[in-house]
Enzyme design. Structure first.
Site, mmCIF file in Angstrom:
data_model
loop_
_atom_site.group_PDB
_atom_site.id
_atom_site.type_symbol
_atom_site.label_atom_id
_atom_site.label_comp_id
_atom_site.label_asym_id
_atom_site.label_seq_id
_atom_site.Cartn_x
_atom_site.Cartn_y
_atom_site.Cartn_z
ATOM 1 N N ASP A 175 0.823 -1.209 0.000
ATOM 2 C CA ASP A 175 0.000 0.000 0.000
ATOM 3 C C ASP A 175 0.859 1.263 0.000
ATOM 4 O OD1 ASP A 175 -2.373 -1.336 -0.123
ATOM 5 O OD2 ASP A 175 -2.887 -1.100 1.997
ATOM 6 N N ASN A 220 -4.545 9.303 1.432
ATOM 7 C CA ASN A 220 -4.807 8.735 2.756
ATOM 8 C C ASN A 220 -5.120 9.813 3.787
ATOM 9 O OD1 ASN A 220 -4.760 5.975 2.447
ATOM 10 N ND2 ASN A 220 -3.070 5.646 3.870
ATOM 11 N N GLU A 221 -4.110 10.600 4.120
ATOM 12 C CA GLU A 221 -4.311 11.604 5.148
ATOM 13 C C GLU A 221 -3.247 12.682 5.097
ATOM 14 O OE1 GLU A 221 -1.361 9.101 6.269
ATOM 15 O OE2 GLU A 221 -3.296 8.256 6.817
ATOM 16 N N ASP A 275 -0.755 17.408 20.553
ATOM 17 C CA ASP A 275 0.372 16.984 19.718
ATOM 18 C C ASP A 275 0.142 17.218 18.234
ATOM 19 O OD1 ASP A 275 1.650 16.221 21.982
ATOM 20 O OD2 ASP A 275 1.557 14.058 21.627
ATOM 21 N N TYR A 332 -3.634 5.703 9.828
ATOM 22 C CA TYR A 332 -3.232 6.494 10.993
ATOM 23 C C TYR A 332 -4.466 6.922 11.787
ATOM 24 C CZ TYR A 332 -0.150 9.938 13.356
ATOM 25 O OH TYR A 332 0.584 10.657 14.261
ATOM 26 N N ASN A 333 -5.506 7.334 11.088
ATOM 27 C CA ASN A 333 -6.739 7.770 11.735
ATOM 28 C C ASN A 333 -7.318 6.701 12.663
ATOM 29 O OD1 ASN A 333 -9.505 9.285 11.793
ATOM 30 N ND2 ASN A 333 -9.994 7.276 10.947
ATOM 31 N N LYS A 334 -7.367 5.462 12.204
ATOM 32 C CA LYS A 334 -7.939 4.388 13.029
ATOM 33 C C LYS A 334 -7.087 4.123 14.261
ATOM 34 C CE LYS A 334 -9.763 -0.340 12.816
ATOM 35 N NZ LYS A 334 -9.054 -0.801 14.022
ATOM 36 N N SER A 335 -5.775 4.324 14.132
ATOM 37 C CA SER A 335 -4.886 4.065 15.266
ATOM 38 C C SER A 335 -5.106 5.050 16.409
ATOM 39 C CB SER A 335 -3.421 4.105 14.812
ATOM 40 O OG SER A 335 -2.999 5.427 14.537
ATOM 41 N N ALA A 371 -3.579 13.466 20.948
ATOM 42 C CA ALA A 371 -3.260 13.808 22.341
ATOM 43 C C ALA A 371 -3.647 15.241 22.684
ATOM 44 C CB ALA A 371 -1.770 13.580 22.614
#
Length: 267
Positions: free
Chosen positions: A52, A124-125, A153, A166-169, A188
């Site tokens: 990916d 993606n982001e 952060d 990253y969003n789901k994490s 954060a």
């Protein structure tokens, strides 16, 4: 898939091991109805070989071309979200193409404009973080509404397809890519009697514009993540993010939907 599209460009890392694995695929394409080209600008199908991450690089380095088809071919044991095919299963690719088991999916992308000048696209982001160990202070606007002042952060803005990354994490929602929208998630955040943010991800319609205005102390040290690349620009004052009019067209198997992939990867 439109068979008039027959000019292929293969995007992959030129190391000896991968070159050997790619060679049979190129030879097969050249024996069939395809022409393999060395310049992506001459191609109408761009084939990414890797994972990916390689697919994201292929789309970015070829300029998010809206009139091309992008195809993801995995070299890893498992297929990813953008790779519907596997390099060791050439017969499956050929069979799918011959029997019209393929379809074109249009994925939304976001456009990121920095200080009203430089614009970038993300499949993606986009993430905004500090390069130093320091809390960021960002005024968040939705269209012309001052929504909140974020302290923490950083912030992640993801597309529907990027919502699984990253969003789901950071506990963002997984969003169906058929929805024209983008998601904003916190990294954060500080929440107390003194500082307050929404404290949860939120999803914006594709007609909205998200504006992030950096405080003077924050503007000196931001690092902007664009998919899997980092952009370091000092003295950023304002970032505008919106859903682009462009889409990325990908070729996928009809029996391998976005939710099939979510189930396979996470459940």
């Amino acid at each position: 898939m439109d068979m008039e599209r027959n000019r292929l460009y293969f995007f992959y890392k030129r190391d000896d091991k991968l070159i050997e694995r790619v060679k049979p695929l190129i030879e097969l394409a050249e024996r069939g109805p395809f022409v393999v080209v060395d310049d992506y600008r001459e191609a109408n199908i761009i084939v990414s070989i890797g994972d990916d991450g390689a697919f994201l690089q292929a789309v970015r380095q070829t300029g998010f071309l809206p009139d091309r088809l992008y195809v993801g071919v995995s070299v890893l044991p498992a297929r990813g979200f953008y790779c519907d095919f596997h390099i060791d299963d050439i017969d499956h690719m050929v069979e799918a193409a011959k029997n019209w088991k393929l379809e074109v999916r249009r994925y939304p992308i976001i456009e990121v404009t920095i200080d009203g000048a430089a614009s970038f696209f993300c499949l993606n982001e986009c993430s905004i973080r500090s390069q130093i160990i320091k809390t960021m202070a960002i005024d968040v606007f939705i269209d012309d509404l001052h929504f909140e002042t974020f302290r923490g952060d950083g912030i992640i803005v993801s597309t529907p397809t990027g919502s699984t990354g990253y969003n789901k994490s950071v506990h963002g929602a997984v969003v169906d890519p058929l929805l024209p929208c983008f998601q904003v998630s916190e990294l954060a955040s500080l929440n107390s009697n003194r500082y307050r943010t929404l404290g949860s991800p939120f999803i914006l319609s594709g007609s909205r514009t998200l504006t992030l205005k950096m405080s003077e102390e924050t503007s000196h040290f931001p690092i902007i993540g664009l998919d899997n690349e980092a952009l370091s620009i000092q003295h950023i004052e304002r970032i505008d993010i919106r859903l682009s009019d462009r889409v990325v067209k990908t070729v996928r198997l009809k029996d391998n939907s976005f939710w099939d992939k979510v189930k396979r990867v996470f459940l």
